[in-house]
Every structure is written in C-alpha cells, then in structure tokens.
Design a protein around this motif. Structure first.
Motif, PDB file in Angstrom:
ATOM      1  N   SER A   1       0.827  -1.208   0.000  1.00  0.00           N
ATOM      2  CA  SER A   1       0.000   0.000   0.000  1.00  0.00           C
ATOM      3  C   SER A   1       0.864   1.261   0.000  1.00  0.00           C
ATOM      4  O   SER A   1       0.345   2.371  -0.054  1.00  0.00           O
ATOM      5  N   PHE A   2       2.185   1.087   0.060  1.00  0.00           N
ATOM      6  CA  PHE A   2       3.102   2.217   0.055  1.00  0.00           C
ATOM      7  C   PHE A   2       3.816   2.305  -1.286  1.00  0.00           C
ATOM      8  O   PHE A   2       4.270   1.299  -1.828  1.00  0.00           O
ATOM      9  N   LYS A   3       3.944   3.510  -1.802  1.00  0.00           N
ATOM     10  CA  LYS A   3       4.648   3.729  -3.053  1.00  0.00           C
ATOM     11  C   LYS A   3       6.163   3.675  -2.825  1.00  0.00           C
ATOM     12  O   LYS A   3       6.649   3.827  -1.704  1.00  0.00           O
TER      13      LYS A   3
ATOM     14  N   GLY B   1       2.653  -1.429  10.605  1.00  0.00           N
ATOM     15  CA  GLY B   1       1.708  -0.697  11.446  1.00  0.00           C
ATOM     16  C   GLY B   1       0.869   0.288  10.658  1.00  0.00           C
ATOM     17  O   GLY B   1       1.008   0.451   9.453  1.00  0.00           O
ATOM     18  N   SER B   2      -0.006   0.966  11.372  1.00  0.00           N
ATOM     19  CA  SER B   2      -0.923   1.928  10.759  1.00  0.00           C
ATOM     20  C   SER B   2      -0.316   3.321  10.804  1.00  0.00           C
ATOM     21  O   SER B   2       0.092   3.799  11.863  1.00  0.00           O
ATOM     22  N   LEU B   3      -0.243   3.964   9.631  1.00  0.00           N
ATOM     23  CA  LEU B   3       0.315   5.309   9.559  1.00  0.00           C
ATOM     24  C   LEU B   3      -0.674   6.246   8.873  1.00  0.00           C
ATOM     25  O   LEU B   3      -1.307   5.874   7.890  1.00  0.00           O
ATOM     26  N   PRO B   4      -0.818   7.487   9.357  1.00  0.00           N
ATOM     27  CA  PRO B   4      -1.726   8.452   8.715  1.00  0.00           C
ATOM     28  C   PRO B   4      -1.211   8.868   7.346  1.00  0.00           C
ATOM     29  O   PRO B   4       0.000   8.876   7.097  1.00  0.00           O
ATOM     30  N   GLY B   5      -2.135   9.237   6.469  1.00  0.00           N
ATOM     31  CA  GLY B   5      -1.773   9.588   5.105  1.00  0.00           C
ATOM     32  C   GLY B   5      -0.781  10.721   5.009  1.00  0.00           C
ATOM     33  O   GLY B   5       0.146  10.689   4.193  1.00  0.00           O
ATOM     34  N   TRP B   6      -0.923  11.759   5.842  1.00  0.00           N
ATOM     35  CA  TRP B   6      -0.013  12.902   5.766  1.00  0.00           C
ATOM     36  C   TRP B   6       1.417  12.488   6.081  1.00  0.00           C
ATOM     37  O   TRP B   6       2.377  13.034   5.504  1.00  0.00           O
ATOM     38  N   LEU B   7       1.564  11.493   6.980  1.00  0.00           N
ATOM     39  CA  LEU B   7       2.901  11.052   7.343  1.00  0.00           C
ATOM     40  C   LEU B   7       3.513  10.225   6.219  1.00  0.00           C
ATOM     41  O   LEU B   7       4.710  10.330   5.940  1.00  0.00           O
ATOM     42  N   VAL B   8       2.687   9.417   5.575  1.00  0.00           N
ATOM     43  CA  VAL B   8       3.170   8.630   4.438  1.00  0.00           C
ATOM     44  C   VAL B   8       3.717   9.559   3.357  1.00  0.00           C
ATOM     45  O   VAL B   8       4.792   9.327   2.795  1.00  0.00           O
TER      46      VAL B   8
END
Length: 245
Positions: free
Chosen positions: A65-67, A193-200
């Motif tokens: 789910s991460f670029k 883990g779960s990370l907020p979109g702004w942090l990604v």
C-alpha cells in the motif's frame, strides 16, 4: 502388512517433504520478488516535487500500500567526499532526515556489512528501526558506485519501544560529473503498522529531499575532505581511504 504400512508411511513422508520444499521455494521466490525495486527509467514514475537541483518521483509498488520513491539530483560535492560520508556507520544521523541513531555491527567489510538505525516518528506514532545489509560496488572506468541496502530484520533482537521494519530496499547510485556527483536514490519501504496519510506523504517526499540537501552540506564539511577511492588491479572499487597530508 507391516511392510505395506511402512511403505505408505515412507510415501507420505516423501510427499510431505516435497510439499515443505515447494513451500520453502515459493516463500523464497516471494521474498525475492518483494526485494525488486522499480527500474529507474520506468515510465510510470510521477514527479511529486522539484526543489532547486533535486527531483522526487513516486511509483506504485506491487503487493504494497506504500509507493516507492526516486530522488535524483546533482550534488555540489565530489564523489570521494560522498563516499567518505557513506562509509561512516554513524553518518545516518548527520544527513538522513529523522535518523536519530545509527551504527555498524558484525564483522563485515567495505563491500558487505550490516548497520542498525532508528527513525524518529512524530507522536503518537512509534519510532521505526532498521537492520540493514549494505553492499557496495564500483567501477573505475565508469566511475559509478552503487550501494544496495536491504532490510534483514532478524540480525538483531527487536526493541519493545520500536517497530522493526522488515521490508525495505534501497539503491544509491553515484556518478561523478566533474567536481559534482549525480545521485539517484530509489527506495521502497513498508514501515509496518498503521500510519496516517499525511505522514506517508512526508516519508515519500520530504525525507529524501531534505536528506539529499543535507548530504550535500555534510559532504563538504572538513572531516569528509581529503579522501580517495581505492581500486584493485581489475578496476573494481576496493575501498575509501584518507589521503596522506
């Protein structure tokens, strides 16, 4: 009857053994597939940010789910200075944005070694730590130096206060351009883990941009001057050493 039953047991054992081997091969193949970074010239790269001489691109990565990101820039520092920074196991805290701890461990050498580092995350996100296998290669004819950094999470015990990153693959490519150096940085990390979109988004864009800007500054500090690249008789990079005054 006993002999027939024994043959059946032996047969099942052989089948089970074969299945286990097949599963292991599949798992290894999957692990290898996950470790593949997108090609630097892939047409799917999307420009996300450009600041001065550095450009940041992102691209979707299969099964994540991460670029992945690609940072490209020509740094105002000779390649010898940059490699002097890179061989310092503690230099991560000097130039990588949010790196708060870094050191080498084990019996590795210039070409093949291990390092541990910690990335600070804003509250309430838990800090991430990395155990990296670092391999370096270079060619005297082209002048190009390539570093591969891959997560090897089981090389050190985990900390209860940090989240261990078990999927991270990085490539650094350095090419001399006179007294400057073209750097390409490609990386894909699944930070767990779960990370907020702004942090990604910050991880993908701000970190490589700020880090490359800082690397350029750090490489020009006095302590990273007067280094030279050492090549063997085959023209392959053998190490980095400080020049005699």
């Amino acid at each position: 009857m006993r002999k027939t039953r024994a043959h059946r047991i032996t047969g099942w054992a052989s089948v089970i053994s074969g299945l286990v081997c097949a599963l292991l091969v599949s798992a290894l193949a999957a692990a290898t597939a996950r470790a593949e970074l997108p090609a630097e010239d892939d047409e799917a790269w999307t420009l996300r940010k450009e600041a001065d001489h550095i450009r940041i691109y992102t691209i979707d990565q299969p099964d994540s789910s991460f670029k992945a990101f690609k940072a490209v820039g020509v740094l105002d520092a000779p390649i010898e200075n940059l490699m002097a920074v890179m061989i310092n196991p503690g230099s991560c805290v000097e130039w990588v944005h949010n790196c708060t701890e870094s050191y080498g461990f084990g019996k590795g050498d210039f070409h093949d070694r291990y390092a541990y580092s910690v990335n600070d995350m804003p509250w309430p996100v838990t800090d991430r730590d990395y155990v990296l296998h670092i391999r370096t290669r270079g060619d005297e004819t082209s002048g190009e130096i390539v570093m591969d950094l891959n997560a090897t999470p089981n090389q050190r015990a985990e900390s209860s206060s940090r989240v261990r990153v078990d999927r991270s693959d990085t490539l650094y490519r350095f090419t001399p351009e006179g007294d400057k150096t073209r750097m390409v940085w490609v990386q894909h990390t699944d930070p767990n883990g779960s990370l907020p979109g702004w942090l990604v988004n910050a991880l993908l864009v701000d970190i490589p941009l700020r880090s490359m800007e800082e690397l350029e500054r750090v490489a020009n500090l006095d302590r990273y001057q007067s280094y030279r690249l050492v090549y063997d008789e085959n023209g392959k990079l053998a190490g980095v050493s400080r020049s005699e005054p």
